[in-house]
Scaffold this active site. Structure first.
Site, PDB file in Angstrom:
ATOM      1  NE  ARG A  94     112.484  50.402  -6.722  1.00 22.76           N
ATOM      2  CZ  ARG A  94     113.255  51.460  -6.928  1.00 22.76           C
ATOM      3  NH1 ARG A  94     114.571  51.349  -6.844  1.00 22.76           N
ATOM      4  NH2 ARG A  94     112.717  52.634  -7.205  1.00 22.76           N
ATOM      5  CD  GLU A 131     118.495  60.548  -6.935  1.00 24.16           C
ATOM      6  OE1 GLU A 131     117.953  59.438  -7.099  1.00 24.16           O
ATOM      7  OE2 GLU A 131     119.688  60.750  -7.177  1.00 24.16           O
TER       8      GLU A 131
HETATM    9  O1  PRP Z   1     116.267  57.983  -0.124  1.00 25.77           O
HETATM   10  P1  PRP Z   1     115.215  58.556  -1.040  1.00 25.77           P
HETATM   11  O2  PRP Z   1     115.691  59.776  -1.760  1.00 25.77           O
HETATM   12  O3  PRP Z   1     113.938  58.820  -0.329  1.00 25.77           O
HETATM   13  O4  PRP Z   1     114.937  57.490  -2.202  1.00 25.77           O
HETATM   14  C1  PRP Z   1     114.842  56.101  -1.981  1.00 25.77           C
HETATM   15  C2  PRP Z   1     113.526  55.536  -2.428  1.00 25.77           C
HETATM   16  O5  PRP Z   1     113.338  55.711  -3.838  1.00 25.77           O
HETATM   17  C3  PRP Z   1     112.989  54.450  -4.434  1.00 25.77           C
HETATM   18  O6  PRP Z   1     111.635  54.218  -4.437  1.00 25.77           O
HETATM   19  P2  PRP Z   1     110.627  55.060  -5.342  1.00 25.77           P
HETATM   20  O7  PRP Z   1     110.149  56.249  -4.553  1.00 25.77           O
HETATM   21  O8  PRP Z   1     111.251  55.314  -6.661  1.00 25.77           O
HETATM   22  O9  PRP Z   1     109.350  54.119  -5.440  1.00 25.77           O
HETATM   23  P3  PRP Z   1     109.111  52.680  -6.114  1.00 25.77           P
HETATM   24  O10 PRP Z   1     109.901  51.666  -5.307  1.00 25.77           O
HETATM   25  O11 PRP Z   1     107.638  52.517  -5.913  1.00 25.77           O
HETATM   26  O12 PRP Z   1     109.528  52.741  -7.540  1.00 25.77           O
HETATM   27  C4  PRP Z   1     113.675  53.443  -3.543  1.00 25.77           C
HETATM   28  O13 PRP Z   1     113.122  52.140  -3.681  1.00 25.77           O
HETATM   29  C5  PRP Z   1     113.477  54.034  -2.174  1.00 25.77           C
HETATM   30  O14 PRP Z   1     112.205  53.679  -1.624  1.00 25.77           O
HETATM   31  N1  ADE Z   2     119.245  56.459  -8.217  1.00 29.25           N
HETATM   32  C1  ADE Z   2     118.230  55.691  -7.805  1.00 29.25           C
HETATM   33  N2  ADE Z   2     118.112  54.423  -8.249  1.00 29.25           N
HETATM   34  C2  ADE Z   2     117.087  53.636  -7.833  1.00 29.25           C
HETATM   35  N3  ADE Z   2     116.140  54.049  -6.986  1.00 29.25           N
HETATM   36  C3  ADE Z   2     116.227  55.316  -6.528  1.00 29.25           C
HETATM   37  N4  ADE Z   2     115.466  56.012  -5.664  1.00 29.25           N
HETATM   38  C4  ADE Z   2     115.988  57.247  -5.549  1.00 29.25           C
HETATM   39  N5  ADE Z   2     117.092  57.390  -6.288  1.00 29.25           N
HETATM   40  C5  ADE Z   2     117.262  56.192  -6.917  1.00 29.25           C
END
Ligand code: PRP
Ligand code: ADE
Length: 208
Positions: A94, A131
């Site tokens: 993202r 998370e």
């Molecule tokens: O602060 P944190 O606990 O590290 O979480 C935040 C991260 O989690 C989500 O990505 P995700 O890992 O779900 O990957 P994606 O964007 O590929 O779905 C979000 O876009 C951040 O990159």
């Molecule tokens: N609650 C949440 N929503 C969207 N992206 C995430 N990445 C980690 N936690 C998330």
């Protein structure tokens, strides 16, 4: 193809709530930026996705509203323009939506920080805890030069583990990480960010 790996599962060390930069809603005690309400309204919170108990902040409705999407990008551009930022590093996936638009507007290069085995050249890697699982980020060797001022962009900070891994990758390459920038911060984690003293700028806290 070489790969250097380091594990940040013990968290980044240092940091804490002092790393958090108040977003524009509260900055200097001024009234909230009028663009924020529409940005907040365009983020959908989906309960129990992708796992039970997770309140997922979905930014895709915002992308369907070009004026609101532009306002979100503009708010970051206004913050980082004129600050001598050489590179915007975006986190897959993202961070790839917001980072390139910000980079182009401020005249900086864009560095993709990718999930494992996506980049074809020599990479350095950092693993981290999410998370809802664990993951790893990689960056091409040579993407940044020592001393370059870099801003890291993503949609959301929850635990800060992903941003921490991004900071480590960039600092291992000698970059000067100025700030991390996200649309959304999850308030339940904000006292626990471990970001090696690098500030995190968020536009807003999650509504739920
Ligand atoms: O602060 P944190 O606990 O590290 O979480 C935040 C991260 O989690 C989500 O990505 P995700 O890992 O779900 O990957 P994606 O964007 O590929 O779905 C979000 O876009 C951040 O990159
Ligand atoms: N609650 C949440 N929503 C969207 N992206 C995430 N990445 C980690 N936690 C998330």
């Amino acid at each position: 193809m070489g790969e250097q790996e380091s594990n940040n599962s013990e968290s980044g060390g240092g940091g804490g709530v002092e790393d958090m930069v108040e977003g524009p809603a509260k900055e200097n005690g001024r009234a909230a930026d009028p663009r924020l309400q529409a940005i907040s309204d365009a983020i959908r919170v989906v309960p129990h996705f992708p796992k039970p108990g997770i309140m997922f902040n979905d930014i895709t409705p915002l992308l369907l509203r070009p004026s609101v999407f532009k306002d979100a990008v503009d708010m970051f551009v206004e913050r980082y323009r004129g600050m001598g930022i050489a590179a915007v590093a975006g986190i897959e996936a993202r961070g790839f939506i917001f980072g390139p638009a910000i980079a182009l507007a401020i005249g900086a290069k864009f560095i993709p920080l990718r999930k494992p085995k996506k980049l074809p050249g020599e990479v350095i890697s950092e693993t981290y805890i999410l998370e809802y699982g664990t993951d790893c980020l990689e960056m091409h060797v040579g993407a940044t030069e020592p001393g370059e001022r870099v801003v890291v962009v993503d949609d959301l900070v929850a635990t800060g583990g992903t941003l921490s891994a991004a900071i480590k990758l960039l600092e291992r390459a000698g970059a000067d990480v100025v700030e991390c920038a996200c649309l959304i911060g999850l308030p339940k984690y904000k006292n626990f960010y471990k970001l090696n003293g690098i500030p995190v700028y968020i536009l807003m806290e999650s509504r739920k």
